[in-house]
Structure formats: C-alpha cells, structure tokens
Design a protein around this motif. Structure first.
Motif, PDB file in Angstrom:
ATOM      1  N   ALA A  25     -22.562  30.978 -22.836  1.00 22.66           N
ATOM      2  CA  ALA A  25     -21.516  31.978 -23.047  1.00 22.66           C
ATOM      3  C   ALA A  25     -21.153  32.136 -24.526  1.00 22.66           C
ATOM      4  CB  ALA A  25     -20.266  31.604 -22.250  1.00 22.66           C
ATOM      5  N   GLY A  26     -21.749  31.316 -25.375  1.00 26.48           N
ATOM      6  CA  GLY A  26     -21.488  31.427 -26.803  1.00 26.48           C
ATOM      7  C   GLY A  26     -20.228  30.732 -27.284  1.00 26.48           C
ATOM      8  N   LEU A  27     -19.652  29.845 -26.462  1.00 27.25           N
ATOM      9  CA  LEU A  27     -18.470  29.101 -26.909  1.00 27.25           C
ATOM     10  C   LEU A  27     -18.868  28.055 -27.938  1.00 27.25           C
ATOM     11  CD1 LEU A  27     -16.360  28.356 -23.698  1.00 27.25           C
ATOM     12  CD2 LEU A  27     -15.931  30.040 -25.463  1.00 27.25           C
ATOM     13  N   ASN A  28     -18.055  27.917 -28.965  1.00 29.82           N
ATOM     14  CA  ASN A  28     -18.255  26.878 -29.952  1.00 29.82           C
ATOM     15  C   ASN A  28     -17.730  25.585 -29.341  1.00 29.82           C
ATOM     16  OD1 ASN A  28     -18.700  25.460 -32.293  1.00 29.82           O
ATOM     17  ND2 ASN A  28     -16.873  26.235 -33.318  1.00 29.82           N
ATOM     18  N   HIS A  29     -18.612  24.651 -29.017  1.00 30.98           N
ATOM     19  CA  HIS A  29     -18.212  23.428 -28.335  1.00 30.98           C
ATOM     20  C   HIS A  29     -19.041  22.253 -28.828  1.00 30.98           C
ATOM     21  CE1 HIS A  29     -21.835  24.533 -26.191  1.00 30.98           C
ATOM     22  NE2 HIS A  29     -21.879  23.301 -25.718  1.00 30.98           N
ATOM     23  N   ARG A  30     -18.577  21.067 -28.461  1.00 32.32           N
ATOM     24  CA  ARG A  30     -19.303  19.850 -28.826  1.00 32.32           C
ATOM     25  C   ARG A  30     -19.033  18.791 -27.763  1.00 32.32           C
ATOM     26  NH1 ARG A  30     -18.005  16.406 -34.125  1.00 32.32           N
ATOM     27  NH2 ARG A  30     -19.193  14.576 -33.542  1.00 32.32           N
ATOM     28  N   THR A  31     -20.083  18.167 -27.272  1.00 36.27           N
ATOM     29  CA  THR A  31     -19.927  17.084 -26.304  1.00 36.27           C
ATOM     30  C   THR A  31     -19.688  15.794 -27.079  1.00 36.27           C
ATOM     31  OG1 THR A  31     -21.358  18.227 -24.745  1.00 36.27           O
ATOM     32  CG2 THR A  31     -21.005  15.882 -24.371  1.00 36.27           C
ATOM     33  N   ILE A  32     -18.645  15.071 -26.672  1.00 31.03           N
ATOM     34  CA  ILE A  32     -18.243  13.854 -27.378  1.00 31.03           C
ATOM     35  C   ILE A  32     -17.994  12.729 -26.371  1.00 31.03           C
ATOM     36  CG2 ILE A  32     -17.170  15.148 -29.276  1.00 31.03           C
ATOM     37  CD1 ILE A  32     -14.424  14.388 -27.968  1.00 31.03           C
ATOM     38  N   MET A  33     -17.838  11.529 -26.880  1.00 30.87           N
ATOM     39  CA  MET A  33     -17.404  10.415 -26.039  1.00 30.87           C
ATOM     40  C   MET A  33     -15.932  10.650 -25.701  1.00 30.87           C
ATOM     41  SD  MET A  33     -20.090   8.643 -25.653  1.00 30.87           S
ATOM     42  CE  MET A  33     -19.409   7.235 -24.819  1.00 30.87           C
ATOM     43  N   LYS A  34     -15.594  10.483 -24.451  1.00 28.53           N
ATOM     44  CA  LYS A  34     -14.222  10.713 -23.998  1.00 28.53           C
ATOM     45  C   LYS A  34     -13.300   9.662 -24.618  1.00 28.53           C
ATOM     46  CE  LYS A  34     -13.263   9.095 -20.037  1.00 28.53           C
ATOM     47  NZ  LYS A  34     -12.480   7.983 -20.479  1.00 28.53           N
ATOM     48  N   PRO A  35     -12.157  10.089 -25.152  1.00 28.33           N
ATOM     49  CA  PRO A  35     -11.192   9.120 -25.680  1.00 28.33           C
ATOM     50  C   PRO A  35     -10.750   8.140 -24.585  1.00 28.33           C
ATOM     51  CG  PRO A  35     -10.617  11.339 -26.364  1.00 28.33           C
ATOM     52  CD  PRO A  35     -11.718  11.470 -25.353  1.00 28.33           C
ATOM     53  N   ARG A  36     -10.560   6.890 -24.937  1.00 34.37           N
ATOM     54  CA  ARG A  36     -10.199   5.849 -23.965  1.00 34.37           C
ATOM     55  C   ARG A  36      -8.902   6.126 -23.232  1.00 34.37           C
ATOM     56  NH1 ARG A  36     -12.359   0.199 -26.213  1.00 34.37           N
ATOM     57  NH2 ARG A  36     -13.925   1.050 -27.594  1.00 34.37           N
ATOM     58  N   ARG A  37      -7.987   6.815 -23.863  1.00 30.11           N
ATOM     59  CA  ARG A  37      -6.683   7.083 -23.240  1.00 30.11           C
ATOM     60  C   ARG A  37      -6.773   8.054 -22.071  1.00 30.11           C
ATOM     61  NH1 ARG A  37      -2.505   7.655 -28.283  1.00 30.11           N
ATOM     62  NH2 ARG A  37      -2.776   5.540 -29.050  1.00 30.11           N
ATOM     63  N   ILE A  38      -7.880   8.754 -21.961  1.00 30.60           N
ATOM     64  CA  ILE A  38      -8.049   9.725 -20.883  1.00 30.60           C
ATOM     65  C   ILE A  38      -8.854   9.073 -19.775  1.00 30.60           C
ATOM     66  CG2 ILE A  38      -9.078  11.933 -20.241  1.00 30.60           C
ATOM     67  CD1 ILE A  38      -8.486  12.908 -23.054  1.00 30.60           C
ATOM     68  N   SER A  39      -8.291   9.070 -18.577  1.00 36.73           N
ATOM     69  CA  SER A  39      -8.930   8.434 -17.436  1.00 36.73           C
ATOM     70  C   SER A  39      -9.920   9.382 -16.776  1.00 36.73           C
ATOM     71  CB  SER A  39      -7.854   8.029 -16.425  1.00 36.73           C
ATOM     72  OG  SER A  39      -8.457   7.505 -15.274  1.00 36.73           O
ATOM     73  N   SER A  40     -11.130   8.895 -16.580  1.00 32.94           N
ATOM     74  CA  SER A  40     -12.174   9.664 -15.906  1.00 32.94           C
ATOM     75  C   SER A  40     -13.346   8.728 -15.666  1.00 32.94           C
ATOM     76  CB  SER A  40     -12.612  10.848 -16.773  1.00 32.94           C
ATOM     77  OG  SER A  40     -13.771  11.436 -16.240  1.00 32.94           O
ATOM     78  N   ASP A  41     -14.109   8.977 -14.618  1.00 37.84           N
ATOM     79  CA  ASP A  41     -15.284   8.158 -14.350  1.00 37.84           C
ATOM     80  C   ASP A  41     -16.403   8.451 -15.340  1.00 37.84           C
ATOM     81  OD1 ASP A  41     -14.063   6.920 -12.211  1.00 37.84           O
ATOM     82  OD2 ASP A  41     -14.850   8.335 -10.749  1.00 37.84           O
ATOM     83  N   CYS A  42     -16.391   9.618 -15.919  1.00 38.77           N
ATOM     84  CA  CYS A  42     -17.411  10.024 -16.876  1.00 38.77           C
ATOM     85  C   CYS A  42     -16.983   9.624 -18.284  1.00 38.77           C
ATOM     86  CB  CYS A  42     -17.619  11.540 -16.803  1.00 38.77           C
ATOM     87  SG  CYS A  42     -18.799  12.177 -17.997  1.00 38.77           S
TER      88      CYS A  42
END
Length: 95
Positions: A25-42
């Motif tokens: 879709a042309g969004l300016n994005h970047r995949t990063i390591m999730k910050p530790r403070r955010i809970s998620s299995d990924c």
C-alpha cells in the motif's frame, strides 16, 4: 513527524503478513523488535508514523490481519490507542 505508532499482532505470521500489506500500500513502515513493555506472544512490531493510523487501521481490517493493537509513543513508553478484534469477536475498542 507527528509521532510514532506501533502496530502489534499476536503472531509472527500476522506481523509479516501485515508488513507485506503495508508495503504493497506504500506505507512508510519498519518492522522492529517489540518493546518489552508491550505484552504480546510475538517479538515483532511494525513502526509507522502516527499520521498513518487511519490508513493502517483500514488495511489491517480489510486484509484480515486481526487481532491487532495500535500504540502511540508517549514520553517514556507506549500507550494503547486502538484494539481491533476478529469479526467473530465483532469488537473494536478505543483504549
């Protein structure tokens, strides 16, 4: 830049699918390591500019990359601002 936005998914598969959808879709994005403070299995998250929230939300919903939670950068961390559930849950909540 208005601020930063993180999009977090519960699985790596959903994260990588959303990454492809955002790129197509042309969004300016970047995949990063999730910050530790955010809970998620990924362990990954997708960083976007906050100004892209509406477009990212629409893309997540239309592509079926659900559930997803959007976080806004705030001083010292991240604040959840929107959580989208799967259609079966029929839930969309603003946090």
């Amino acid at each position: 830049m208005m601020g930063e936005l993180l999009t977090v998914f519960p699985t790596t598969h959903l994260t990588l699918t959303a990454e492809k959808v955002f790129g197509n879709a042309g969004l300016n994005h970047r995949t990063i390591m999730k910050p530790r403070r955010i809970s998620s299995d990924c362990g990954l998250a997708i960083r976007l500019d906050l100004s892209q929230l509406d477009q990212a939300r629409e893309l997540v919903q239309s592509s079926g990359c659900l559930p997803a939670t959007f976080y806004q950068s705030v001083s010292g961390g991240w604040k959840p601002i929107l959580h989208l559930e799967t259609p079966e849950g029929d839930r969309k909540s603003v946090v």
